[in-house]
Design a protein around this motif. Structure first.
Motif, PDB file in Angstrom:
ATOM      1  N   LEU A 156       0.811  -1.222   0.000  1.00 31.57           N
ATOM      2  CA  LEU A 156       0.000   0.000   0.000  1.00 31.57           C
ATOM      3  C   LEU A 156       0.845   1.272   0.000  1.00 31.57           C
ATOM      4  O   LEU A 156       1.910   1.331   0.615  1.00 31.57           O
ATOM      5  N   GLN A 157       0.317   2.269  -0.681  1.00 30.06           N
ATOM      6  CA  GLN A 157       0.922   3.603  -0.694  1.00 30.06           C
ATOM      7  C   GLN A 157      -0.127   4.621  -0.269  1.00 30.06           C
ATOM      8  O   GLN A 157      -1.267   4.587  -0.748  1.00 30.06           O
ATOM      9  N   LYS A 158       0.255   5.517   0.619  1.00 29.12           N
ATOM     10  CA  LYS A 158      -0.639   6.603   1.015  1.00 29.12           C
ATOM     11  C   LYS A 158      -0.586   7.673  -0.061  1.00 29.12           C
ATOM     12  O   LYS A 158       0.296   8.528  -0.069  1.00 29.12           O
ATOM     13  N   ALA A 159      -1.550   7.621  -0.967  1.00 24.41           N
ATOM     14  CA  ALA A 159      -1.541   8.553  -2.091  1.00 24.41           C
ATOM     15  C   ALA A 159      -1.923   9.965  -1.660  1.00 24.41           C
ATOM     16  O   ALA A 159      -1.384  10.946  -2.186  1.00 24.41           O
ATOM     17  N   LEU A 160      -2.862  10.062  -0.712  1.00 23.66           N
ATOM     18  CA  LEU A 160      -3.306  11.393  -0.279  1.00 23.66           C
ATOM     19  C   LEU A 160      -3.989  11.282   1.079  1.00 23.66           C
ATOM     20  O   LEU A 160      -4.912  10.485   1.248  1.00 23.66           O
ATOM     21  N   ARG A 161      -3.544  12.069   2.043  1.00 26.52           N
ATOM     22  CA  ARG A 161      -4.206  12.134   3.344  1.00 26.52           C
ATOM     23  C   ARG A 161      -5.446  13.016   3.220  1.00 26.52           C
ATOM     24  O   ARG A 161      -5.439  14.017   2.495  1.00 26.52           O
ATOM     25  N   ILE A 162      -6.521  12.631   3.937  1.00 23.45           N
ATOM     26  CA  ILE A 162      -7.757  13.411   3.929  1.00 23.45           C
ATOM     27  C   ILE A 162      -7.918  14.054   5.301  1.00 23.45           C
ATOM     28  O   ILE A 162      -8.456  13.441   6.238  1.00 23.45           O
ATOM     29  N   PRO A 163      -7.450  15.275   5.478  1.00 24.95           N
ATOM     30  CA  PRO A 163      -7.467  15.904   6.809  1.00 24.95           C
ATOM     31  C   PRO A 163      -8.868  16.117   7.360  1.00 24.95           C
ATOM     32  O   PRO A 163      -9.067  16.101   8.574  1.00 24.95           O
ATOM     33  N   GLU A 164      -9.832  16.312   6.462  1.00 18.62           N
ATOM     34  CA  GLU A 164     -11.211  16.552   6.929  1.00 18.62           C
ATOM     35  C   GLU A 164     -11.793  15.348   7.665  1.00 18.62           C
ATOM     36  O   GLU A 164     -12.729  15.485   8.469  1.00 18.62           O
ATOM     37  N   LEU A 165     -11.272  14.146   7.404  1.00 18.55           N
ATOM     38  CA  LEU A 165     -11.776  12.926   8.037  1.00 18.55           C
ATOM     39  C   LEU A 165     -10.840  12.403   9.113  1.00 18.55           C
ATOM     40  O   LEU A 165     -11.128  11.377   9.727  1.00 18.55           O
ATOM     41  N   SER A 166      -9.740  13.073   9.327  1.00 19.58           N
ATOM     42  CA  SER A 166      -8.718  12.563  10.243  1.00 19.58           C
ATOM     43  C   SER A 166      -8.701  13.344  11.555  1.00 19.58           C
ATOM     44  O   SER A 166      -9.000  14.534  11.590  1.00 19.58           O
ATOM     45  N   GLY A 167      -8.348  12.634  12.614  1.00 17.56           N
ATOM     46  CA  GLY A 167      -8.177  13.284  13.915  1.00 17.56           C
ATOM     47  C   GLY A 167      -9.412  13.285  14.789  1.00 17.56           C
ATOM     48  O   GLY A 167      -9.314  13.311  16.011  1.00 17.56           O
ATOM     49  N   GLY A 168     -10.608  13.249  14.190  1.00 21.05           N
ATOM     50  CA  GLY A 168     -11.835  13.318  14.995  1.00 21.05           C
ATOM     51  C   GLY A 168     -12.197  12.012  15.664  1.00 21.05           C
ATOM     52  O   GLY A 168     -12.897  11.994  16.671  1.00 21.05           O
ATOM     53  N   GLY A 169     -11.736  10.906  15.115  1.00 18.93           N
ATOM     54  CA  GLY A 169     -11.989   9.612  15.724  1.00 18.93           C
ATOM     55  C   GLY A 169     -13.339   9.016  15.396  1.00 18.93           C
ATOM     56  O   GLY A 169     -14.239   9.684  14.881  1.00 18.93           O
ATOM     57  N   ASN A 170     -13.462   7.718  15.690  1.00 16.91           N
ATOM     58  CA  ASN A 170     -14.746   7.028  15.582  1.00 16.91           C
ATOM     59  C   ASN A 170     -15.513   7.178  16.892  1.00 16.91           C
ATOM     60  O   ASN A 170     -14.920   7.139  17.971  1.00 16.91           O
ATOM     61  N   HIS A 171     -16.820   7.298  16.765  1.00 18.80           N
ATOM     62  CA  HIS A 171     -17.663   7.582  17.923  1.00 18.80           C
ATOM     63  C   HIS A 171     -18.740   6.523  18.122  1.00 18.80           C
ATOM     64  O   HIS A 171     -18.978   5.674  17.262  1.00 18.80           O
ATOM     65  N   MET A 172     -19.401   6.614  19.278  1.00 16.57           N
ATOM     66  CA  MET A 172     -20.649   5.903  19.513  1.00 16.57           C
ATOM     67  C   MET A 172     -21.743   6.962  19.621  1.00 16.57           C
ATOM     68  O   MET A 172     -21.521   8.049  20.165  1.00 16.57           O
ATOM     69  N   ALA A 173     -22.920   6.659  19.063  1.00  9.80           N
ATOM     70  CA  ALA A 173     -23.983   7.661  19.018  1.00  9.80           C
ATOM     71  C   ALA A 173     -25.343   6.990  18.914  1.00  9.80           C
ATOM     72  O   ALA A 173     -25.462   5.836  18.475  1.00  9.80           O
ATOM     73  N   PHE A 174     -26.358   7.713  19.327  1.00  6.77           N
ATOM     74  CA  PHE A 174     -27.752   7.296  19.187  1.00  6.77           C
ATOM     75  C   PHE A 174     -28.443   8.201  18.171  1.00  6.77           C
ATOM     76  O   PHE A 174     -28.016   9.332  17.928  1.00  6.77           O
ATOM     77  N   GLY A 175     -29.545   7.706  17.603  1.00  7.70           N
ATOM     78  CA  GLY A 175     -30.384   8.536  16.760  1.00  7.70           C
ATOM     79  C   GLY A 175     -31.160   9.547  17.593  1.00  7.70           C
ATOM     80  O   GLY A 175     -31.217   9.464  18.824  1.00  7.70           O
ATOM     81  N   LEU A 176     -31.792  10.481  16.930  1.00  4.97           N
ATOM     82  CA  LEU A 176     -32.477  11.581  17.615  1.00  4.97           C
ATOM     83  C   LEU A 176     -33.710  11.130  18.388  1.00  4.97           C
ATOM     84  O   LEU A 176     -34.186  11.852  19.278  1.00  4.97           O
TER      85      LEU A 176
END
Length: 257
Positions: free
Chosen positions: A206-226
């Motif tokens: 694998l090669q990292k062709a392009l980092r996507i900063p808009e999707l990075s750093g925020g992490g995966n979450h747990m959440a409920f619907g409204l």
């Protein structure tokens, strides 16, 4: 007759209490369902059991708040829609984005994320921006309704034109290796895990062709619907905060990362 008349309301009251049920220790007033997808190493099925870093964090929260709830792995689009439309359905691992912000009641971050467009190292493909990928009409492997697909669609890419949507993340790695797509949008840890599971060395393949900063750093979450009550969300939020304070969360991160 008078005694009979007085007894009837009492029986009805007892019946009503039985139908409503009583909250016992370890039980919620309303059943909680927990949904996720096959997204290793965060959540995946191994020998019939759902496991992974994200899963173990959610399990630790359940233990902390003294609650039992069933886990179920579904295709992402189905899990995503069910959590939005159904009360008391917890969804994980969910990347938090501007588009999703008002669609869920967020409990908190459970795992880190760092997203890239991956290519095969053997192709020596170079791009400097998403516009480069678009102008070269490069085909990108995505998963139906996941955060990568949603983000790229918001940037002018389209499923069927330059996004090739799949139901499973593993399929996109296979497509990349077979040359059916040029790029693969994926979390770094997940991409490396799937490469190793396929018997490959990600550093070689694998090669990292392009980092996507808009999707990075925020992490995966747990959440409920409204539709889920604020009280239920707050109960889970406090449980997550507690395991982050008492060291359980950090221990799980060290175990998996």
């Amino acid at each position: 007759m008078i005694l009979s008349g007085m007894a009837t309301p009492t029986r009805r009251s007892v019946l009503a209490l039985g139908l409503l049920g009583c909250a016992l220790p370890g039980q919620a007033e309303e059943p909680i369902r927990i949904l996720t997808e096959e997204y290793p190493p965060f959540n995946y099925t191994d020998k019939g059991k759902i496991t992974g870093l994200g899963t173990e964090v959610v399990q630790a929260v359940l233990k902390e708040i003294n609650l039992d709830a069933p886990f179920q792995s579904l295709p992402w689009a189905r899990a995503y829609e069910t959590a939005q439309s159904t009360e008391n359905v917890l969804l994980y691992s969910l990347n938090r984005s501007k588009e999703r912000e008002k669609l869920f009641k967020w409990v908190g971050q459970i795992t880190p994320t760092d997203f890239y467009l991956f290519s095969l190292k053997s192709r020596n493909l170079h791009i400097n921006s998403l516009e480069d990928a678009k102008s070269q009409n490069l085909q990108i492997g995505t998963v139906n309704q996941d955060i990568g697909e949603q983000f790229l669609a918001s940037q002018g890419f389209a499923v069927g034109r330059n996004l090739q949507s799949s139901a499973k993340y593993e399929l996109n790695y296979e497509k990349l290796k077979l040359g059916r797509v040029d790029l693969w949008v994926m979390n770094e840890l997940g991409a490396y895990y799937m490469s190793r599971q396929a018997g490959d060395d990600p550093a070689v393949v694998l090669q990292k062709a392009l980092r996507i900063p808009e999707l990075s750093g925020g992490g995966n979450h747990m959440a409920f619907g409204l539709k889920t009550s604020d009280a239920v969300v707050e109960r889970f939020r406090k449980g997550l905060e507690t395991i982050k304070k008492n060291g359980v969360y950090d221990a799980l991160q060290r175990k998996w990362l």
